[in-house]
Design an enzyme around this catalytic site. Structure first.
Site, mmCIF file in Angstrom:
data_model
loop_
_atom_site.group_PDB
_atom_site.id
_atom_site.type_symbol
_atom_site.label_atom_id
_atom_site.label_comp_id
_atom_site.label_asym_id
_atom_site.label_seq_id
_atom_site.Cartn_x
_atom_site.Cartn_y
_atom_site.Cartn_z
ATOM 1 N N GLY A 11 0.824 -1.204 0.000
ATOM 2 C CA GLY A 11 0.000 0.000 0.000
ATOM 3 C C GLY A 11 0.856 1.252 0.000
ATOM 4 O O GLY A 11 1.894 1.307 0.662
ATOM 5 N N ARG A 72 0.668 -5.522 -6.322
ATOM 6 C CA ARG A 72 0.764 -6.813 -5.636
ATOM 7 C C ARG A 72 1.353 -7.839 -6.599
ATOM 8 O O ARG A 72 1.171 -7.743 -7.811
ATOM 9 C CB ARG A 72 -0.619 -7.276 -5.177
ATOM 10 C CG ARG A 72 -1.393 -6.238 -4.360
ATOM 11 C CD ARG A 72 -0.796 -6.026 -2.985
ATOM 12 N NE ARG A 72 -1.575 -5.068 -2.204
ATOM 13 C CZ ARG A 72 -1.260 -4.660 -0.990
ATOM 14 N NH1 ARG A 72 -0.174 -5.135 -0.407
ATOM 15 N NH2 ARG A 72 -2.008 -3.775 -0.346
ATOM 16 N N SER A 73 2.041 -8.820 -6.080
ATOM 17 C CA SER A 73 2.631 -9.849 -6.930
ATOM 18 C C SER A 73 2.534 -11.213 -6.272
ATOM 19 O O SER A 73 3.294 -11.532 -5.352
ATOM 20 C CB SER A 73 4.095 -9.516 -7.239
ATOM 21 O OG SER A 73 4.681 -10.531 -8.036
ATOM 22 N N ASP A 103 5.307 -4.921 5.982
ATOM 23 C CA ASP A 103 5.857 -6.236 6.317
ATOM 24 C C ASP A 103 5.911 -7.186 5.126
ATOM 25 O O ASP A 103 6.834 -7.992 5.010
ATOM 26 C CB ASP A 103 5.084 -6.866 7.484
ATOM 27 C CG ASP A 103 3.581 -6.927 7.239
ATOM 28 O OD1 ASP A 103 3.133 -6.543 6.139
ATOM 29 O OD2 ASP A 103 2.859 -7.355 8.153
ATOM 30 N N SER A 105 6.487 -6.285 2.057
ATOM 31 C CA SER A 105 7.653 -5.822 1.301
ATOM 32 C C SER A 105 8.935 -6.303 1.965
ATOM 33 O O SER A 105 9.901 -6.698 1.289
ATOM 34 C CB SER A 105 7.650 -4.298 1.220
ATOM 35 O OG SER A 105 6.427 -3.822 0.671
ATOM 36 N N THR A 125 4.375 2.581 5.825
ATOM 37 C CA THR A 125 2.990 2.141 5.863
ATOM 38 C C THR A 125 2.239 3.023 6.839
ATOM 39 O O THR A 125 2.754 3.326 7.920
ATOM 40 C CB THR A 125 2.846 0.666 6.289
ATOM 41 O OG1 THR A 125 1.475 0.392 6.628
ATOM 42 C CG2 THR A 125 3.710 0.346 7.501
ATOM 43 N N ILE A 126 1.041 3.426 6.473
ATOM 44 C CA ILE A 126 0.276 4.287 7.377
ATOM 45 C C ILE A 126 -0.141 3.547 8.635
ATOM 46 O O ILE A 126 -0.488 4.170 9.642
ATOM 47 C CB ILE A 126 -0.972 4.877 6.684
ATOM 48 C CG1 ILE A 126 -1.996 3.780 6.363
ATOM 49 C CG2 ILE A 126 -0.588 5.668 5.443
ATOM 50 C CD1 ILE A 126 -3.353 4.309 5.931
ATOM 51 N N ASP A 127 -0.094 2.221 8.609
ATOM 52 C CA ASP A 127 -0.588 1.426 9.738
ATOM 53 C C ASP A 127 0.324 1.484 10.962
ATOM 54 O O ASP A 127 -0.106 1.159 12.066
ATOM 55 C CB ASP A 127 -0.760 -0.039 9.318
ATOM 56 C CG ASP A 127 -1.686 -0.193 8.131
ATOM 57 O OD1 ASP A 127 -2.627 0.612 8.008
ATOM 58 O OD2 ASP A 127 -1.464 -1.104 7.310
ATOM 59 N N ASP A 129 2.691 -0.506 11.847
ATOM 60 C CA ASP A 129 2.616 -1.845 12.441
ATOM 61 C C ASP A 129 3.885 -2.669 12.238
ATOM 62 O O ASP A 129 3.847 -3.897 12.253
ATOM 63 C CB ASP A 129 1.414 -2.606 11.874
ATOM 64 C CG ASP A 129 1.485 -2.771 10.359
ATOM 65 O OD1 ASP A 129 2.376 -2.165 9.724
ATOM 66 O OD2 ASP A 129 0.646 -3.509 9.804
ATOM 67 N N GLY A 170 -5.761 0.642 9.331
ATOM 68 C CA GLY A 170 -4.739 0.160 10.255
ATOM 69 C C GLY A 170 -4.507 -1.329 10.193
ATOM 70 O O GLY A 170 -3.691 -1.868 10.931
ATOM 71 N N ARG A 171 -5.302 -2.031 9.358
ATOM 72 C CA ARG A 171 -5.232 -3.501 9.307
ATOM 73 C C ARG A 171 -5.388 -4.074 10.715
ATOM 74 O O ARG A 171 -6.346 -3.775 11.400
ATOM 75 C CB ARG A 171 -3.934 -3.958 8.651
ATOM 76 C CG ARG A 171 -3.808 -3.628 7.198
ATOM 77 C CD ARG A 171 -2.750 -4.450 6.503
ATOM 78 N NE ARG A 171 -1.471 -4.394 7.183
ATOM 79 C CZ ARG A 171 -0.458 -5.204 6.908
ATOM 80 N NH1 ARG A 171 -0.575 -6.136 5.993
ATOM 81 N NH2 ARG A 171 0.684 -5.087 7.554
ATOM 82 N N ALA A 186 -11.757 11.848 21.235
ATOM 83 C CA ALA A 186 -12.842 10.880 21.105
ATOM 84 C C ALA A 186 -13.238 10.325 22.472
ATOM 85 O O ALA A 186 -12.392 10.135 23.348
ATOM 86 C CB ALA A 186 -12.417 9.736 20.190
ATOM 87 N N GLU A 187 -14.526 10.073 22.618
ATOM 88 C CA GLU A 187 -15.023 9.531 23.878
ATOM 89 C C GLU A 187 -14.694 8.047 24.038
ATOM 90 O O GLU A 187 -14.514 7.546 25.152
ATOM 91 C CB GLU A 187 -16.543 9.732 23.978
ATOM 92 C CG GLU A 187 -16.975 11.135 24.345
ATOM 93 C CD GLU A 187 -16.720 12.144 23.225
ATOM 94 O OE1 GLU A 187 -16.473 13.328 23.538
ATOM 95 O OE2 GLU A 187 -16.771 11.747 22.039
ATOM 96 N N ARG A 211 -25.538 14.070 31.898
ATOM 97 C CA ARG A 211 -24.877 15.252 32.435
ATOM 98 C C ARG A 211 -24.808 16.394 31.417
ATOM 99 O O ARG A 211 -24.089 17.380 31.606
ATOM 100 C CB ARG A 211 -23.470 14.900 32.934
ATOM 101 C CG ARG A 211 -22.454 14.559 31.888
ATOM 102 C CD ARG A 211 -21.068 14.457 32.553
ATOM 103 N NE ARG A 211 -19.992 14.397 31.577
ATOM 104 C CZ ARG A 211 -19.503 13.279 31.072
ATOM 105 N NH1 ARG A 211 -19.996 12.101 31.481
ATOM 106 N NH2 ARG A 211 -18.514 13.340 30.185
ATOM 107 N N ILE A 250 -8.880 7.729 1.728
ATOM 108 C CA ILE A 250 -8.452 9.117 1.881
ATOM 109 C C ILE A 250 -7.297 9.212 2.868
ATOM 110 O O ILE A 250 -6.463 10.120 2.802
ATOM 111 C CB ILE A 250 -9.639 10.000 2.355
ATOM 112 C CG1 ILE A 250 -9.257 11.487 2.298
ATOM 113 C CG2 ILE A 250 -10.074 9.623 3.774
ATOM 114 C CD1 ILE A 250 -10.407 12.417 2.657
#
Length: 319
Positions: A11, A72-73, A103, A105, A125-127, A129, A170-171, A186-187, A211, A250
């Protein structure tokens, strides 16, 4: 080492171009010719390889994606495909290869190394990881893209007094969800690394309403379940009206942040230095702002450490 090749695989991630630029210019600075492998390992097998000059990487440091493109290959997963790749590298007189990606790659780079061809992996990688590094190229940009979306969605959530569920990528890792959730206020943050109780989440939302809280933001990592599935399960126990936003691809695109550009430049340059010193089978990373390296095989085999303290902090701050 006379010639170094570079390819991007898996990716795409913002900052890959900055890494390519660093590899090319660092090599040329030291009198080494550089060659770009187009379309990842698939292009390697097919010999889609061209020489890169200084001008080939001009004006790309600010661009997202990868000028070398990616693919991909399935064939490269086989021994026959890997040997075809080695033959193409030898045909072009390339002595070492920099592989930029995740990973999968790294696994390809390890296989080439086992076949006697020196490779160095650069984590992109944006993940976020990959073990052996605190940050991967592209993560910071993706984080800021998600934050921008959270800020916009919060405006609507507040206006309509609703709960919004935001699904992020994030896989199997929850770093995007965790960092974006903590930075975006975030809650609730749902990540693969930590179990959750749907009834507890429903109770937190209802207590907030009592509340006077007007809205709630829930970040769900795709590695847990889809945002739509999560929304359905939450409604079963809470009967609270909600909306789902799936940010999708995105998160992969856009202009890389300053952090990602600098990280990519440092990692790409270090990869070239390792090849110049005949150190194949390595991967570079960053730990406490220091560039480090380790064996690719070690990085592939060890589990990545998850920072549970950040998750706990997010719960403490979202009361």
């Amino acid at each position: 080492m006379k010639r170094i090749g570079v390819l991007t695989s898996g990716g795409d991630a913002p900052g890959m171009n900055a890494a390519i630029r660093a590899v090319v210019r660092k090599s040329i600075y030291h009198g080494i010719e550089t060659f770009g492998v187009h379309q990842g390992f698939n292009g390697l097998i097919n010999g889609n390889i061209t020489k890169l000059e200084l001008g080939s990487v001009g004006d790309i440091v600010q661009r997202g994606g990868t000028i070398l493109r990616s693919a991909r290959s399935e064939e490269f997963k086989t021994r026959e495909g890997q040997l075809k790749g080695v033959e193409q590298l030898k045909k072009h007189g390339i002595d070492g290869l920099v592989v930029i990606g995740g990973d999968g790659s790294f696994m390809g780079a390890q296989k080439l190394t086992e076949h006697g061809f020196p490779c160095v992996g650069v984590p992109a990688t944006i993940d976020n990881d990959i073990s052996g590094t605190q940050f991967t190229i592209g993560f910071d940009t993706a984080l800021n893209t998600v934050l921008d979306a959270i800020d916009k969605i919060r405006d609507t959530a507040s206006s309509h007094e609703r709960t919004f569920i935001i699904e992020v990528m994030g896989r199997g890792a929850g770093d995007i969800a965790l960092w974006a959730g903590l930075a975006g206020g975030a809650e609730t943050i749902i990540v693969p690394e930590v179990d959750f109780d749907m009834n507890d989440i429903a109770t937190r939302i209802k207590n907030g309403v009592k509340r006077g809280k007007k809205h709630s933001i829930i970040i769900v990592a795709e590695g847990v379940m889809s945002g739509v599935e999560f929304a359905e399960k939450l409604y079963e126990v809470s009967k609270v009206e909600h909306r789902v936003s799936v940010l999708g691809h995105i998160q992969r695109g856009g202009t890389p942040t300053g952090f990602d550009r600098v990280l990519a430049s440092r990692l790409g340059a270090r990869a070239v230095e390792l090849l110049m010193n005949n150190q194949g089978g390595k991967a570079v990373g960053i730990v406490r702002n220091e560039i480090v390296e380790d064996d690719i095989l070690t990085i592939l085999e060890q589990d990545r450490v998850y920072d549970k303290s950040m998750y706990d902090l997010s719960k403490e701050l979202s009361i």
